[in-house]
Scaffold this motif. Structure first.
Motif, short mmCIF file in Angstrom:
data_model
loop_
_atom_site.label_atom_id
_atom_site.label_comp_id
_atom_site.label_asym_id
_atom_site.label_seq_id
_atom_site.Cartn_x
_atom_site.Cartn_y
_atom_site.Cartn_z
N GLU A 260 0.87 -1.14 0.04
CA GLU A 260 0.07 0.07 -0.02
C GLU A 260 0.81 1.26 0.11
O GLU A 260 0.34 2.33 -0.04
N TYR A 342 -0.41 5.85 8.35
CA TYR A 342 -0.42 5.62 6.99
C TYR A 342 -1.23 6.77 6.27
O TYR A 342 -2.21 7.30 7.16
N TYR A 651 -4.61 5.24 -5.97
CA TYR A 651 -6.17 5.26 -6.01
C TYR A 651 -6.65 5.25 -7.38
O TYR A 651 -5.70 5.43 -8.39
N TYR A 684 -4.35 1.22 0.70
CA TYR A 684 -5.14 0.55 1.67
C TYR A 684 -5.16 -0.93 1.22
O TYR A 684 -6.25 -1.93 1.80
N ASN A 685 -4.18 -1.28 0.37
CA ASN A 685 -4.24 -2.73 0.00
C ASN A 685 -5.49 -3.20 -0.53
O ASN A 685 -6.11 -4.28 -0.51
N GLN A 686 -6.21 -2.40 -1.31
CA GLN A 686 -7.60 -2.40 -1.70
C GLN A 686 -7.68 -2.78 -3.53
O GLN A 686 -8.43 -3.09 -3.91
N ASP A 754 -12.14 -4.15 -3.17
CA ASP A 754 -12.36 -3.15 -2.05
C ASP A 754 -13.99 -2.82 -1.72
O ASP A 754 -14.12 -1.92 -1.29
#
Length: 920
Positions: A260, A342, A651, A684-686, A754
């Motif tokens: 992330e 973070y 993102y 956010y590791n999404q 996500d």
């Protein structure tokens, strides 16, 4: 037609477009030649008018009655065969010729470009500036077509004057073609990257006209050409596209991130950069801009200081292999660390680890002679350059015009005590006094060349109802200084109401997003405000603007800590954001969204009016390190078109969504013709998508997102899924092209990491997914039945009809046209069980009207009625929807057309859905 005669070809579209009258040559009335009109592919009708121009000037005049935009193309045909009205290229020799067109009209026109349309041998075309374009053709043995291109949207009288160049003209005929229109069809969207896409030989772009304002063309009006991204005064050269020497290396993102956190490559333009870490290493480019380079902006990364706070250094600039100057670079205003928190943008301690915001922009004029076209220029690490490494991302090169001079009817801030080039002097009071005097006297406030410092803690600059002008962003700068050890809040650089601000730069010494260190640059509100040709760096948000009838255009944002262009309904004290336009802006390296349409429903007990009629068009957003390229957060009648969105680090590139629990619902919008390149991320590791549609973004999953039309976008090299759907209703995805996604083409709800399980529906039509990786899907539907993917019914697939006809549709396939009052189409055996909404894609250059949804006969039970608006063109498409009452069972569905006299509208497709429209 005899050999050697001259013809003028006057081209007219079908009756739904421009109508031409009063055609004359040097005052002599012209009528169409025998054989006209001629129909060609696409529905245009060409009419030809014969004259015999000799060397020297001649003027063609005509009157246009038009409901659409139209265009004019002036061409000289050399070595043409006159056996057909249009002429075909024949094989014969020709000598050099010149052609000059001087265009004068009653409307607002723009010359797009010169062109060389055809040649089978070497030729040259040379252009002058302004509205007089000179084309010089050295033909020798070669066949050629050359000329210039004019676009306009105005009706009325128009004239074009031509001068033949003389000389020996050894060809069948010299002809000039005047082409009015096929601008009533939706254009073919071919993305043209004018900035920032890596290229070893970038094309120069046009300099925005100082002080000019843009009127974006609505998506319902058909447009002649489409350019994606901003047209800038500079050309960007990617480092990885340059020539490397001395052991320099390219560092690039080659696989999707599995963490992330950030890296220099993820935050770089193009997701790649060149690293110099030893003396003698360099990256070099050739000046292919066609103009001198006299000024350079460099995006670079050098180390932070061991204890944070950054360092200063230089990197050497070489021209044609010869040292030219030491170019200043620094890391004073970048770097933040998120090892303890973070997402932090305020932690400046390297010991906390996990750095981000690696890149900073610095700029300077070139010392000595400008870098001429064809010359090479390079950045090289030498022994005098003391940083341990120099990472080079991208260089922007240009030839700025001379500084503007003080305009008439203006007051200079220096007359009120402002002093330039001294950061120890706070000019806040002096400049504000000048602004107040300008307002009371109805004069312009003038910012002369120089850097004028203001304190960050004395209220900033404030103005109402005036024009504030500088000498140009390379010359006039307002620079905000935050005192060391400051503990209080920071003022925006300039807060205006109903003002014009143009031709200057805004910068500051802030090095984080902390509230006691930094704040925004331009906060505009009120009515009829303009921000034009302003360069902004190092602030939080470049633009935080609201009000009504405002425009920000031709601006440059580099290396900021928050948003680039944020339009909202919070900044204006009336709580509104209506009829606002953000166009032709370049944004790179933002710590939040590069662009945001931010409609807020409430803050605490304060409620705001939903934003409406917002347009974000032809902007370029590159490498936001802390946000999206563009967030479309709520509102109604919002247009996002022809933007170039690339290289997000964490993102999504484009979000069509609502912003959190206090954001406004998104009730309608058009997202069309955008290019989304190398976007998405693993924040956010999404595994966030390149484009997301619905209310599930940012982990919220609340509110309404409906009636968004997303079409003709190109999504290439998404890091993960190209498109994700979260909760939403009746959102349409049509004619989009997805190339080489990292994971799936289109993923819904719980099929993407996500979003989780969602409810709602979408409408999918004619989307293309190319080059899928093994094991991935073009469309990955959500498991279960809570979200439904609908395929619409093409209107032309009727079982029977009365009073209509099918025709070629600009969006592909066929549509139903020649619709009049009482006409109808029938669709047999339609299952209406549970259907609550009718959605249709329509266009109208007539009177508009109503689609009545009836059961089993033209006068059967009426279950719904949809109003069709006038869109301005018969191929200017929009979506309409209406609620259904009493729909159940299986029926023959009659779409009965109602309205006034004449042709009413066209229908491309329709769909019944089981999801009701919002009552909001």
């Amino acid at each position: 037609m005899p050999s050697g005669s001259g013809i003028i070809l006057l081209t007219q579209v079908e009756s739904t477009g421009p109508v031409l009258s009063g055609v004359n040559w040097n005052g002599l009335s012209l009528t169409a030649v025998p054989g006209s009109p001629v129909s060609i592919t696409g529905g245009e009708i060409y009419s030809y008018y014969l004259v015999n121009p000799s060397s020297g000037p001649g003027t063609l005049a005509f009157t246009v009655t038009s409901t659409c935009n139209w265009n004019v193309t002036a061409s000289v045909y050399q070595n043409v065969n006159t056996s057909s009205p249009f002429g075909t290229i024949s094989s014969s020799s020709g000598d050099a010729s010149t052609f000059v067109d001087n265009i004068s009209t009653t409307g607002s026109n723009s010359i797009i470009d010169d062109f060389l349309a055809y040649t089978n041998g070497p030729s040259t075309v040379t252009a002058l500036t302004g509205n007089q374009l000179f084309n010089s053709m050295n033909s020798g043995c070669c066949d050629s077509v050359f000329g210039s291109y004019l676009s306009t949207s105005s009706s009325g009288a128009h004239s074009l004057s031509y001068s033949n160049g003389g000389g020996t003209q050894n060809w069948w005929s010299e002809s000039i073609e005047l082409k009015a229109g096929t601008l009533c069809g939706t254009p073919t969207f071919t993305p043209v990257a004018t900035t920032a896409i890596p290229s070893a030989t970038p094309s120069p772009t046009r300099t925005p006209t100082s002080g000019a304002t843009s009127t974006p063309v609505p998506t319902s009006v058909c447009s002649p050409t489409v350019v994606v991204g901003a047209t800038t005064s500079f050309v960007s050269y990617e480092a990885e596209a340059g020539t490397l020497g001395g052991g320099a290396t390219i560092v690039a993102v080659t696989t999707p991130p599995n963490t992330e956190y950030s890296s220099p490559a993820l935050e770089a333009s193009g997701h790649a950069f060149v690293q110099l870490n030893n003396d003698g290493q360099y990256v070099q480019w050739t000046n292919n801009t066609g103009q001198n380079i006299s000024a350079i902006n460099l995006r670079s990364c050098i180390p932070d200081a061991p204890g944070g706070g950054g360092i200063t250094s230089t990197i050497d600039l070489y021209v044609n292999g010869v040292f030219r100057q030491a170019f200043s670079v620094n890391s004073l205003q970048n770097y933040a660390y998120e090892g303890t928190t973070y997402g932090s943008q305020t932690d400046k301690n390297p010991a906390d680890g996990d750095p981000r915001d690696f890149w900073n922009d610095t700029h300077a004029f070139v010392t000595g002679a400008p870098i001429s076209p064809g010359s090479t220029f390079a950045f090289q690490m030498d022994s005098s350059n003391t940083a341990s490494f120099y990472d080079i991302d991208v260089v922007d090169v240009e030839n700025p015009p001379a500084a503007l001079t003080q305009p008439p009817n203006s007051l200079s801030i220096t007359s009120y005590g402002a002093v330039s080039n001294n950061t120890s002097i706070d000019n806040t009071s002096a400049i504000n006094n000048c602004f107040s005097a300008a307002q009371s006297m109805g004069m312009i406030a003038w910012i002369p060349p120089g850097v004028f410092s203001i304190s960050a803690i004395n209220g900033g600059l404030n103005a109402t109802g005036i024009t504030i002008e500088g000498a140009g962003p390379w010359y006039s700068t307002i620079y905000r200084v935050t005192p060391a050890g400051n503990t209080q809040g920071i003022a925006n650089i300039i807060t205006t109401s109903s003002c014009t601000v143009e031709n200057l730069s805004l910068d500051c010494n802030a090095n984080s997003r902390a509230g006691n260190d930094n704040n925004g640059a331009v906060n505009s509100s009120g009515s009829n405000w303009v921000v034009n040709n302003v360069w902004i760096q190092h602030v939080t948000s470049s633009f935080w603007c609201g009000g009504n009838n405002g425009i920000a255009e031709n601006c440059r944002t580099l290396s900021t800590w928050a948003d680039g262009g944020n339009f909202n309904n919070v900044q204006d004290p009336r709580g509104i954001g209506n009829n606002l336009t953000y166009t032709n802006n370049f944004v790179r390296g933002t710590g939040d969204d590069a662009m945001a349409i931010n409609s807020v429903n409430y803050n605490g007990s304060t409620y705001y009016t939903m934003m409406s009629n917002i347009t974000y068009s032809n902007n370029t957003a590159v490498a936001p390190w802390g946000g999206k390229c563009l967030g479309f957060y709520g509102g109604v009648s919002v247009t996002v078109e022809n933007n170039l969105l690339q290289d997000t680090s964490r993102y999504m590139g484009l979000g069509v969504m609502r912003f959190g629990v206090n954001g406004s619902d998104l009730l309608s919008g058009t997202v069309i013709g955008n290019t989304v390149l190398r976007c998405g991320g693993n924040g956010y590791n999404q595994q966030q998508q390149a484009m997301m549609i619905g209310n599930g973004g940012d982990g919220q999953g609340v509110g309404v997102v409906e009636n968004a039309y997303i079409a003709s976008n190109t999504i290439t090299n998404a890091l993960f899924d190209a498109v994700g759907f979260s909760q939403g209703t009746n959102n349409v995805l049509q004619n989009n092209i997805i190339n080489s996604p990292g994971l799936n083409g289109i993923a819904v709800g719980n099929q993407t990491l996500d979003l989780g399980t969602v409810t709602g529906n979408n409408i999918l039509l004619n989307n293309t997914v190319n080059n899928l990786n093994s094991g991935q899907s073009a469309v990955l539907a959500q498991s279960g039945t809570s979200f439904i993917d609908y395929t619409p019914t093409m209107a032309s697939s009727y079982s029977s009809e009365s009073g209509t006809a099918t025709e070629a549709c600009s969006e592909g396939g066929q549509d139903v046209g020649t619709i009049s009052n009482g006409s109808y189409t029938v669709y047999n055996n339609v299952n209406l069980a549970g259907m609550l909404t009718f959605v249709a894609r329509v266009a109208s250059a007539g009177a508009g009207g109503t689609i009545q949804i009836r059961l089993d006969s033209p006068t059967g039970t009426l279950i719904g009625s949809c109003t069709v608006p006038v869109t301005g063109c018969w191929q200017g498409w929009t979506d309409v929807n209406c609620s259904l009452t009493g729909a159940s069972g299986t029926h023959n569905v009659y779409l009965v057309d109602a309205g006034g006299a004449g042709n009413l509208f066209n229908i491309e497709w329709f769909s019944f859905t089981a999801f009701a429209e919002s009552a909001t």
